[in-house]
Write a protein that holds these residues in place. Structure first.
Motif, PDB file in Angstrom:
ATOM      1  N   ALA A 162       0.910  -0.890   0.240  1.00 12.89           N
ATOM      2  CA  ALA A 162      -0.097   0.317   0.067  1.00 12.89           C
ATOM      3  C   ALA A 162       0.980   1.070   0.070  1.00 12.89           C
ATOM      4  O   ALA A 162       1.597   1.069   0.374  1.00 12.89           O
ATOM      5  CB  ALA A 162      -1.177  -0.087   2.016  1.00 12.89           C
ATOM      6  N   LEU A 210      -3.825   1.102   6.925  1.00 11.32           N
ATOM      7  CA  LEU A 210      -3.230   0.351   5.512  1.00 11.32           C
ATOM      8  C   LEU A 210      -3.201  -1.211   5.164  1.00 11.32           C
ATOM      9  O   LEU A 210      -2.645  -2.110   4.652  1.00 11.32           O
ATOM     10  CB  LEU A 210      -3.206   1.076   4.093  1.00 11.32           C
ATOM     11  CG  LEU A 210      -3.622   2.818   4.280  1.00 11.32           C
ATOM     12  CD1 LEU A 210      -2.762   3.572   3.238  1.00 11.32           C
ATOM     13  CD2 LEU A 210      -4.922   2.250   3.944  1.00 11.32           C
ATOM     14  N   GLU A 211      -1.675  -1.192   6.431  1.00 11.65           N
ATOM     15  CA  GLU A 211      -0.733  -2.410   6.282  1.00 11.65           C
ATOM     16  C   GLU A 211       0.477  -2.549   7.475  1.00 11.65           C
ATOM     17  O   GLU A 211       0.740  -1.580   7.519  1.00 11.65           O
ATOM     18  CB  GLU A 211       0.627  -2.331   4.924  1.00 11.65           C
ATOM     19  CG  GLU A 211       1.357  -3.620   4.362  1.00 11.65           C
ATOM     20  CD  GLU A 211       1.885  -3.080   3.260  1.00 11.65           C
ATOM     21  OE1 GLU A 211       2.832  -4.088   2.564  1.00 11.65           O
ATOM     22  OE2 GLU A 211       1.599  -1.997   2.752  1.00 11.65           O
TER      23      GLU A 211
END
Length: 317
Positions: free
Chosen positions: A248, A279-280
């Motif tokens: 991401a 996100l990650e």
């Protein structure tokens, strides 16, 4: 007398000059800047280079300082310094050349009929490699990241280059380096020991300059070029490197420092969006050591974010 490129240097003398590679659009000669210190006694020819990546500054200054203090009257052999191999990348303050946007550290042995960076690599192979006996290639993590102090010893060349690698003085010895095209590859292929020393990054710091200075001095002693005994560690740690790349894009937040040990599954970093949503997550793939951590916060899909080191064993001096 010692000759390299356009320079011929008498015993006990020093000189500086440029191996020409090309001319800029505004008429300035471009090439490989050299500092040569020729000793009064016989000995090996050691080349120390920096600035293969233009945003890695600490090694460049380390070369200038060490070469300025070396007395040719007490030197056995010859020191060849290349303080900034890739001057267009330095001008661009970037990892890659501002002329053709190539990464010089991936394209050796180059191409004499190619773009500037390819010609630069080919010129080094043609004019520098035959004129030296050993090579020390200085790097940092660049502006994008920071790396733990370590030496890269190319896999398959341990017998040729281990002594040089251990004299660099860093505990971590990165065995392998699967990527090709570095400056050490054509040097090793010519039967001459070559290593890459990494330390620091993120910005210019005096502490990292001093690390490189210490490595250069210790290697010069190890080669018998100056008086004094090289200092070696009792043991070294051999590691391999695994590059973690982001899935991401977003804002990068690291949770580990270069050189820090980690366990499999440890959270090393995470990436968030502009609202702070995760996100990650980046987790350690195995037990080992964090070798390199991203410092630039902007991250895009596929960017390098962490390099993990898996411990391969112990090396004894």
């Amino acid at each position: 007398m010692y000759s390299i490129g356009p320079l011929t240097v008498a015993p006990g003398e020093r000189a500086q000059g440029l191996i020409p590679v090309g001319t800029s659009t505004y008429g300035v000669e471009l090439g490989i800047p050299l500092i040569v210190v020729n000793g009064t006694e016989d000995g090996p020819v050691l080349c120390v280079d920096a600035g293969v990546h233009g945003d890695e500054y600490d090694g460049q200054e380390a070369i200038r300082r060490v070469f300025a203090e070396i007395d040719p009257a007490t030197l056995r052999g010859t020191l060849v310094g290349i303080p900034c191999m890739n001057t267009p990348a330095f001008e661009a303050a970037a990892r890659t050349s501002g002329l053709d946007h190539l990464n010089l550290n991936r394209i050796f042995p180059g191409d004499a009929d190619g773009s500037y960076s390819l010609r630069l690599a080919a010129t080094f192979v043609e004019q520098v490699v035959p004129a030296i006996d050993a090579l020390v290639d200085l790097h940092t993590g660049g502006t994008f990241g920071e790396i733990a102090p370590l030496v890269i010893l190319q896999g398959g060349y341990e017998e040729l280059a281990t002594d040089l690698a251990l004299a660099a003085g860093h505990e971590l010895v990165w065995k392998g380096g699967k990527w090709g095209g570095t400056v050490r590859h054509p040097t090793l292929a010519a039967g001459k020991p070559a290593i890459t020393i990494e330390a620091g990054g993120g910005t210019y710091r005096e502490a990292n300059v001093q690390l490189h200075i210490h490595s250069i001095r210790n290697i010069v002693r190890q080669l018998g070029m100056i008086d004094g005994e090289a200092k070696l560690r009792d043991t070294y740690t051999a590691v391999s490197g695994t590059f973690a790349r982001s899935k991401a894009g977003g804002f990068f937040l690291g949770h580990a420092e270069p050189g820090e040990t980690c366990k499999e599954g440890d959270l090393i970093a995470h990436i968030v969006d502009h609202y702070g949503n995760t996100l990650e997550e980046v987790r350690a793939p195995q037990d080992g050591i964090v070798l390199w951590v991203r410092r630039i916060r902007t991250v895009r899909p596929g960017d390098e974010v962490v390099i993990f080191g898996e411990v391969q064993g112990e090396i004894r001096a």
